[in-house]
Write an enzyme that holds these catalytic residues in place. Sequence first.
Site, PDB file in Angstrom:
ATOM      1  N   LYS A   1      24.540  -7.169 -12.449  1.00 18.89           N
ATOM      2  CA  LYS A   1      24.745  -7.100 -13.903  1.00 18.89           C
ATOM      3  C   LYS A   1      23.637  -7.909 -14.574  1.00 18.89           C
ATOM      4  O   LYS A   1      23.284  -8.998 -14.090  1.00 18.89           O
ATOM      5  CB  LYS A   1      26.125  -7.676 -14.236  1.00 18.89           C
TER       6      LYS A   1
ATOM      7  N   SER B   1      32.946  -5.320 -19.767  1.00 19.41           N
ATOM      8  CA  SER B   1      31.534  -5.216 -20.071  1.00 19.41           C
ATOM      9  C   SER B   1      30.659  -4.831 -18.869  1.00 19.41           C
ATOM     10  O   SER B   1      29.531  -4.403 -19.055  1.00 19.41           O
ATOM     11  CB  SER B   1      31.031  -6.542 -20.636  1.00 19.41           C
TER      12      SER B   1
ATOM     13  N   SER C   1      36.174  -8.098 -17.631  1.00 13.64           N
ATOM     14  CA  SER C   1      34.915  -7.354 -17.597  1.00 13.64           C
ATOM     15  C   SER C   1      34.495  -6.834 -16.229  1.00 13.64           C
ATOM     16  O   SER C   1      33.580  -6.016 -16.142  1.00 13.64           O
ATOM     17  CB  SER C   1      33.776  -8.212 -18.161  1.00 13.64           C
TER      18      SER C   1
END
Lengths: 475, 486
Positions: free
Chosen positions: A69, A144, A168
Amino acid sequence: MELYELTLKQAQEFLAKNPNRKDELTKTLADRIKQVDSKLNTYINFDSKHAQKNGDVKGPLSGIPVSIKDNIVTRDWETTCASKILKGFVPPYDATVIRKLREAGAVIFGKCNMDEFAFGSSCETSCFGPTRNPWNLDFVPGGSSGGSAAAVAGRTAIAALGSDTGGSIRQPASFCGVVGLKPTYGRVSRYGLVAFGSSLDQIGPITRTVEDSAILLNVLAGHDEKDSTSANVPVPDYTSFLTKSVKGLKIGLPKEYFVKGLDPEVEKAVKQATSVLQDLGASVTEISLPHMKYAIAVYYVVAVAEASSNLGRFDGVEYGFRHESSNLRDMYFETRNQGFGAEAKRRILLGTFVLSAGYYDAYYLKGLKVRTLIKQDFDQAFQKVALVLGPTAPTPPFRIGEKMSDPLSMYLSDIYTISANLAGVPAMNVPCGFSAAGLPIGMQLTAKPFDEGTIFRAGSAYESATKWHEKVPKL
Amino acid sequence: MSDQYESVIGLEVHVQLKTESKIFCSCPAQFGAEPNQNTCPVCLGLPGSLPVLNERALELAMKVGLALGCRISDRIKFDRKNYFYPDLPKAYQISQYDMPVSSKGHLAIELKSDAGTLAEKRIGITRAHLEEDAGKLLHEGVRDGSWVDYNRAGIPLLEIVSEPDLRSPEEAFQYLVSLKAILQYLGVSDCNMEEGSLRCDANVSIRQKGAAPFGTKVEIKNMNSFRAVHKAIAYEIKRQSEALETGTRIVQETRLWNESKGETFTMRSKEEAHDYRYFPEPDLVPFSVSSDQIEALRKSLPELPQARFERFRKQYGISDYDAYVLVAEKALADYFEACTREGANPKLASNWIQSELLALINLKKHSIKNLPNLPPKHLAGLIRLIENGTISGKIAKDVIVEMYDTKKSAEEIVKEKGLIQVTDTKLLEEVADRVIQANPKVAAEVRSGKAQAIGFLVGQVMKETQGKANPKMINEILTKKITSQK
């Protein structure tokens, strides 16, 4: 079977048999990305030139590409948090998890798309455009860590790291039909994770199987002297829990989870999953988490307060985007005005407000007190049961654009995941079905602090008894 | 200031603690490196970096708290103080808000009366808390902007806040002198105001004498010496008294001291003051300190200025004032004690250090801390020569200069230059006879009872002997000869 379809475990076995074919793994992923990522948009950038070789390091992940990420810093490799304000920021250092992955032999393969600064539940707030759900491109992958989850589901990554502040990792894992683990707060070092809510953030694996998750956590977990909040608690071999039976395992279903607002298809899938575990020998009882109803409210006080402070440093002085101006005030204003997206601004404003003189006691301090109550709810639950089971998200994935103009309904998407961050307990999404529309549904397994082992035990037992993880989205 | 007003002063002192590395990372904490050389992701506040407390900084902070008689917090917690400025890389300073490491202490200051005696006054210490220093903006020689040097960012700071117990610029000055002495005795800071390792802000207000409520408070910043603190407070008291007398309202504000103009000017008003949005620092977990740890630190404290002051008075029989002056500067007191260990008479050593030696050091801009030119052994040697009459005090004043310049011992110089005091009675009597004969009028004055006139004759004898005569002996010989001529 194509090489990009391998699970982490299968990739390990493949490379054990074919030690000279290391480069093929990264090459096959790069080709796959060229083929499908214009549709998915899972990567902000990836190693198309195979520069990030690490094949000589002997370790459990030797030669295996792992995707990251883009809010986890990578040395000499741009880290943007999917925000215009960080464009061009090339960190001079590796996050501790990146160092550990490299030491285990992994290849840091690419940086995955995400909601800007991890603010969001749909992966639509990225300055690089939204990521799409591999099961249906009109739907969001969740957020996210939407890029990481969609990459693992869409076979543009073998395994990925995400970060989880309020769900997330787990919510996008649920939306994409993959396994996502938020470890206990302090289990994995946060050093090098660009902070959102420092007291809530954890890095964790997003994988196709529970087994892969355990293999990755073995590498990631452990005390880090660079992170004062990381715990000095021994790290067991998490793969050793994978084959343990769930016979006699006590599972609690919180009555507060199965109420109005929970999609009937999700409820059905989760209840069916509960039956599967019961059939495997687990005992299921109803429990109560009475303060659960305050979780979202508390979260949107505590998390935004910390975020407003954590994001102060993006001011155009040292790195990233700067609006040039002859006066300091104007440089600050315009750098932040142009650099941050709408959701980031909303949270900075909220956080600044709740910390302001005269409001601190009413919001932040009160929030901390309720947070303690939520933690006590879990403490009490774990005196009765070893595992709490419920839905990961209240609904299957929603459509792109559906909730962008309605932040409150977007925030409700994390209603089941947030309390684990507030309490610091570990929780995992395990795929447990599909909606009639063919979109994934996930269940959430939550255990007491540092008892990830029990989650792996139940998750693995369930996975072995079902076939959900074998389904592949058609792209 | 008119007699009807009384000033109320509180000081906030920031002290850089002398640790090897910074407070939250392992970068060196030394002064004087090339800009941004002593930096890393942590003290640059790079995204993703996290602070880890340097326990040495906490230890030094607790030592100061103990020396100031403070209560030491058994729980250590940090908070974030949020504000935007380019020298603050994270846009927040890690500080301590509601749980300072030390609180409720006091500092004794010594005030000299008109009669020359010393009186002690206790000044309350509200709190002392740990925090990180910010970087430094560089404007000079930079076109179209400024540069930032983050070497200083993350140096441990202790902010020591006094109660508003100080009543005059002189008390504020003496507070700084006493505080600096304690910090130096503890070895926790360089206390160099010019290099910024000690910084002081003053809160000043005035009120009608005897009136209980405080007047409107003004904060003064930007003083870079103890003298400047004294001057800035004096200026501010005068400004505020004049305002009261002319009926002008005093506004609560922050003012900056302009050293060259010798005045303060408005920096920002109360309305422009920051809301720092303090909240607990989530990256540092609060932890406990055991009373055993605190007691062990207390036992490790060295002798502090007040104890040394008492000891000097008793052990060496020197005056309160001399003891105070010596003790106030640790290096000076150390030098003095080294001289006495070399056998010097304490009273003479104290006098010579405070007059001739300090004058020389100031003249040469040297430091008492490092004085290869005149080691204590040499000064002790000089004092011995004075005491046993080998040289006169007058000659000794020349000898000490020579010693300082050549690094030679007093004995060597006296021998080389033939400066040994003339104590040969016969020789001195011959010179005395000549001087009396040459100055009959003065001799007559002495004889008629004007005793001080003998000084002139003594001077003449000294002149003839190139200053080598023993003045005491000359005096006796001259008196005897003149009175016997009656």
